[in-house]
Design a protein around this motif. Structure first.
Motif, PDB file in Angstrom:
ATOM      1  N   LEU A 180     -11.497  -3.617  -2.775  1.00 13.87           N
ATOM      2  CA  LEU A 180     -11.402  -2.163  -2.740  1.00 13.87           C
ATOM      3  C   LEU A 180     -12.449  -1.470  -3.596  1.00 13.87           C
ATOM      4  O   LEU A 180     -12.684  -0.267  -3.428  1.00 13.87           O
ATOM      5  CB  LEU A 180     -10.003  -1.726  -3.185  1.00 13.87           C
ATOM      6  N   TYR A 181     -13.113  -2.226  -4.484  1.00  8.30           N
ATOM      7  CA  TYR A 181     -14.072  -1.578  -5.380  1.00  8.30           C
ATOM      8  C   TYR A 181     -15.464  -2.206  -5.321  1.00  8.30           C
ATOM      9  O   TYR A 181     -16.467  -1.512  -5.162  1.00  8.30           O
ATOM     10  CB  TYR A 181     -13.562  -1.633  -6.817  1.00  8.30           C
ATOM     11  N   PHE A 182     -15.553  -3.528  -5.396  1.00  7.75           N
ATOM     12  CA  PHE A 182     -16.851  -4.180  -5.572  1.00  7.75           C
ATOM     13  C   PHE A 182     -17.561  -4.464  -4.256  1.00  7.75           C
ATOM     14  O   PHE A 182     -16.926  -4.727  -3.223  1.00  7.75           O
ATOM     15  CB  PHE A 182     -16.678  -5.503  -6.330  1.00  7.75           C
ATOM     16  N   ASN A 196      -7.397  -6.050  -3.803  1.00 10.65           N
ATOM     17  CA  ASN A 196      -7.480  -5.914  -2.348  1.00 10.65           C
ATOM     18  C   ASN A 196      -6.190  -5.394  -1.716  1.00 10.65           C
ATOM     19  O   ASN A 196      -5.984  -5.540  -0.515  1.00 10.65           O
ATOM     20  CB  ASN A 196      -7.890  -7.247  -1.705  1.00 10.65           C
ATOM     21  N   SER A 197      -5.332  -4.769  -2.512  1.00  7.05           N
ATOM     22  CA  SER A 197      -4.096  -4.171  -2.012  1.00  7.05           C
ATOM     23  C   SER A 197      -4.048  -2.703  -2.401  1.00  7.05           C
ATOM     24  O   SER A 197      -4.370  -2.350  -3.535  1.00  7.05           O
ATOM     25  CB  SER A 197      -2.868  -4.879  -2.601  1.00  7.05           C
ATOM     26  N   PRO A 198      -3.641  -1.825  -1.492  1.00  3.78           N
ATOM     27  CA  PRO A 198      -3.636  -0.397  -1.812  1.00  3.78           C
ATOM     28  C   PRO A 198      -2.602  -0.002  -2.853  1.00  3.78           C
ATOM     29  O   PRO A 198      -2.778   0.988  -3.556  1.00  3.78           O
ATOM     30  CB  PRO A 198      -3.332   0.266  -0.466  1.00  3.78           C
ATOM     31  N   TYR A 199      -1.513  -0.785  -2.965  1.00  4.81           N
ATOM     32  CA  TYR A 199      -0.466  -0.461  -3.930  1.00  4.81           C
ATOM     33  C   TYR A 199      -0.366  -1.561  -4.975  1.00  4.81           C
ATOM     34  O   TYR A 199      -0.237  -2.741  -4.657  1.00  4.81           O
ATOM     35  CB  TYR A 199       0.882  -0.291  -3.226  1.00  4.81           C
ATOM     36  N   GLY A 200      -0.419  -1.148  -6.243  1.00  6.08           N
ATOM     37  CA  GLY A 200      -0.328  -2.115  -7.324  1.00  6.08           C
ATOM     38  C   GLY A 200       1.085  -2.599  -7.541  1.00  6.08           C
ATOM     39  O   GLY A 200       1.347  -3.798  -7.613  1.00  6.08           O
ATOM     40  N   PHE A 201       2.026  -1.651  -7.651  1.00  9.50           N
ATOM     41  CA  PHE A 201       3.415  -2.047  -7.795  1.00  9.50           C
ATOM     42  C   PHE A 201       4.341  -0.894  -7.440  1.00  9.50           C
ATOM     43  O   PHE A 201       3.928   0.264  -7.342  1.00  9.50           O
ATOM     44  CB  PHE A 201       3.717  -2.585  -9.196  1.00  9.50           C
ATOM     45  N   GLN A 202       5.614  -1.249  -7.234  1.00 15.08           N
ATOM     46  CA  GLN A 202       6.663  -0.288  -6.904  1.00 15.08           C
ATOM     47  C   GLN A 202       7.896  -0.654  -7.698  1.00 15.08           C
ATOM     48  O   GLN A 202       8.226  -1.837  -7.862  1.00 15.08           O
ATOM     49  CB  GLN A 202       6.976  -0.318  -5.401  1.00 15.08           C
ATOM     50  N   VAL A 203       8.608   0.350  -8.202  1.00 16.16           N
ATOM     51  CA  VAL A 203       9.871   0.133  -8.905  1.00 16.16           C
ATOM     52  C   VAL A 203      10.911   1.068  -8.294  1.00 16.16           C
ATOM     53  O   VAL A 203      10.584   2.165  -7.832  1.00 16.16           O
ATOM     54  CB  VAL A 203       9.741   0.390 -10.418  1.00 16.16           C
ATOM     55  N   PHE A 204      12.161   0.632  -8.269  1.00 14.74           N
ATOM     56  CA  PHE A 204      13.214   1.451  -7.698  1.00 14.74           C
ATOM     57  C   PHE A 204      14.555   1.092  -8.322  1.00 14.74           C
ATOM     58  O   PHE A 204      14.743  -0.003  -8.873  1.00 14.74           O
ATOM     59  CB  PHE A 204      13.275   1.292  -6.168  1.00 14.74           C
ATOM     60  N   ALA A 205      15.492   2.032  -8.246  1.00 14.88           N
ATOM     61  CA  ALA A 205      16.850   1.817  -8.735  1.00 14.88           C
ATOM     62  C   ALA A 205      17.773   2.741  -7.962  1.00 14.88           C
ATOM     63  O   ALA A 205      17.350   3.796  -7.467  1.00 14.88           O
ATOM     64  CB  ALA A 205      16.944   2.096 -10.239  1.00 14.88           C
ATOM     65  N   THR A 231       6.044   4.502  -6.639  1.00 14.30           N
ATOM     66  CA  THR A 231       5.018   3.576  -6.172  1.00 14.30           C
ATOM     67  C   THR A 231       3.670   3.979  -6.730  1.00 14.30           C
ATOM     68  O   THR A 231       3.317   5.168  -6.730  1.00 14.30           O
ATOM     69  CB  THR A 231       4.953   3.574  -4.635  1.00 14.30           C
ATOM     70  N   PHE A 232       2.902   2.990  -7.201  1.00 12.52           N
ATOM     71  CA  PHE A 232       1.624   3.226  -7.864  1.00 12.52           C
ATOM     72  C   PHE A 232       0.486   2.620  -7.048  1.00 12.52           C
ATOM     73  O   PHE A 232       0.564   1.469  -6.612  1.00 12.52           O
ATOM     74  CB  PHE A 232       1.628   2.614  -9.261  1.00 12.52           C
ATOM     75  N   ALA A 233      -0.559   3.409  -6.844  1.00 11.24           N
ATOM     76  CA  ALA A 233      -1.760   2.887  -6.192  1.00 11.24           C
ATOM     77  C   ALA A 233      -2.413   1.849  -7.088  1.00 11.24           C
ATOM     78  O   ALA A 233      -2.274   1.877  -8.326  1.00 11.24           O
ATOM     79  CB  ALA A 233      -2.740   4.025  -5.895  1.00 11.24           C
ATOM     80  N   SER A 234      -3.155   0.926  -6.494  1.00 13.86           N
ATOM     81  CA  SER A 234      -3.809  -0.116  -7.291  1.00 13.86           C
ATOM     82  C   SER A 234      -4.964   0.478  -8.097  1.00 13.86           C
ATOM     83  O   SER A 234      -5.565   1.486  -7.720  1.00 13.86           O
ATOM     84  CB  SER A 234      -4.340  -1.228  -6.377  1.00 13.86           C
TER      85      SER A 234
END
Length: 457
Positions: A290-292, A347-356, A379-382
């Motif tokens: 996604l960057y290099f 190489n993933s658009p989303y870094g991580f997601q948390v939920f409750a 949800t957080f973008a990478s």
């Protein structure tokens, strides 16, 4: 804590896990009790004559479920206030128990077909992320008749092991819970959608790929499962075949290998059931960084092609636990749930997601089949995507993902209540509040009022 070690058949009868009665996915294959894939979903039929016929067919080894789900939503207090959308799914499931039909014990086949139509409110608001106010619209949109899956399961080792093979989604087995589809927002229904948007290998309902899975119950409370699935980045697109009937593998780019470990304990005299699972998966396909660029410099600055990365990994950690029991049914009590996912940043658009969240069925004694739900998700973008978008933004270049400002994170809050009107019929008012639509800081907060209708024939 009481961890009951019982024969599988006894444990299944006594400690059935949560099964959503209003979810459009019917009864999911993911382990929710001390058992493997059931023969057919146990549903309430709204038409008694049809229900009587279905029960007779069940005795002969034929299971049929036909249902209708609609989800309508209207936006409030934004530039698009008053915009409304309707979407529906008509589903049909056919399960065959070949032990009852021809004497082949332990062999069952499962198939689902759907019709989907309607409009996507999220698109009207410029949101092309994993967020969606009507989860029924996802994965393919309008389609006349779609083959969702067709696969076979074989129970072995006195039902302690099961193998499955055929054309099927990954998400009916892995990282799933019927509790998630109590909610209308698409970000979590079925599975946390950061997994499916992170990785083309995580084929999600109503799309399917060729694959196989093996699940093993070494004891009455733990399980392990793994599988191998084809990776089709064009799944649910016109380029492949939105109808699902194309059987070829020419567009596959690799294999997806998930591994999941789960524990289903039971606490105290009221048998407060919990579900705890950890999973990790590897996709062998190539994905652009996604960057290099190919020289490990910023592709935005150099203008050179993005370098190709080989493979990606992702993981998930999920839990739910009944803390109060209201009755004997699988959802009759108060469940708390939480989870997180992690994607590969480069190489993933989303870094991580948390939920409750919290799901309760039977809170009101006079309304034992009503279901209440509250859920929060973020949800957080990478980091690689964020860095590349900021460089594009400063240069005045267009941004991917329909973004008009560098993306960062998205947060949703949902409250819902499903009223059981009649056998097999429910009405579910729904409220959603969204921060940072499309993961953009410059987007206004959005309030959405929704309504889900669900009926089983």
């Amino acid at each position: 804590m009481v961890w009951c070690v019982l024969p599988v058949s006894d444990a299944q009868a006594q400690y059935r896990g949560p099964v959503s009665r209003s979810a459009p996915l019917f009864e999911l294959d993911t382990p929710t009790s001390f058992a493997n894939t059931p023969f057919t979903p146990k549903v309430e039929n709204s038409v008694e004559a049809w229900g009587t016929l279905v029960r007779k067919l069940n005795e002969k080894g034929i299971g049929i479920v036909v249902d209708y789900t609609s989800e309508s939503a209207i936006a409030l207090d934004t530039a698009h206030a008053g915009d409304a959308a309707y979407a529906h799914q008509i589903g049909a499931e056919l399960d065959l128990d070949w032990g009852r039909l021809v004497g082949w014990q332990g062999l069952r086949t499962h198939a689902v077909f759907v019709n989907r139509a309607g409009h996507n409110l999220a698109a009207d608001l410029g949101d092309h992320s994993l967020n969606g106010y009507q989860e029924i619209f996802g994965s393919g949109g309008d389609v006349g008749v779609k083959l969702v899956y067709v696969y076979a399961t074989q129970n072995l080792l006195r039902n302690h092991m099961q193998i499955a093979m055929g054309k099927m989604p990954v998400n009916i087995d892995f990282a799933n819970s019927p509790l998630y589809c109590v909610f209308m927002n698409k970000s979590n229904c079925g599975v946390p959608k950061s997994l499916t948007r992170n990785d083309a290998g995580f084929a999600t309902y109503p799309g399917s790929v060729w694959g196989g899975r093996v699940r093993y119950w070494p004891d009455s409370g733990v399980y392990a499962q793994t599988g191998v699935y084809g990776v089709n980045p064009d799944l649910n697109t016109n380029r492949y075949d939105r109808s699902g009937f194309r059987m070829g593998t020419s567009l596959y780019t690799g294999v997806y290998v998930p591994v999941e470990f789960g524990w289903i304990p039971s606490f105290g005299k009221n048998h407060l059931v919990g579900h705890y699972k950890f999973g990790v998966a590897y996709d062998s396909s190539n994905y652009p960084d996604l960057y290099f660029d190919t020289d490990m410099n910023s592709a935005v600055q150099s203008g050179k092609p993005h370098r190709q990365t080989n493979g990606k990994t992702q993981l998930w950690l999920e839990a739910d636990q009944m803390i109060v029991r209201h009755g004997d049914g699988p959802l009759h009590g108060t469940y708390i749930l939480a989870g997180m996912t992690r994607g590969q940043e480069n190489n993933s658009p989303y870094g991580f997601q948390v939920f409750a969240g919290l799901v309760d069925r039977g809170f009101f004694k006079r309304r034992p089949k009503d279901t209440i739900g509250v859920e929060w998700s973020e949800t957080f973008a990478s980091s690689s995507l964020i860095a590349a978008q900021w460089e594009r933004y400063r240069k005045g270049d267009p941004l991917p993902g329909n973004a008009t400002y560098p993306q960062s994170h998205l947060m949703t809050l949902e409250a819902t209540y499903a009223f059981q009107l009649y056998k097999g019929v429910s009405v579910q008012p729904d409220y959603q509040h969204i921060w940072r639509t499309n993961l953009q800081r410059n987007k206004p907060q959005v309030d959405v009022i929704g309504l889900r209708l669900h009926a089983v024939l």
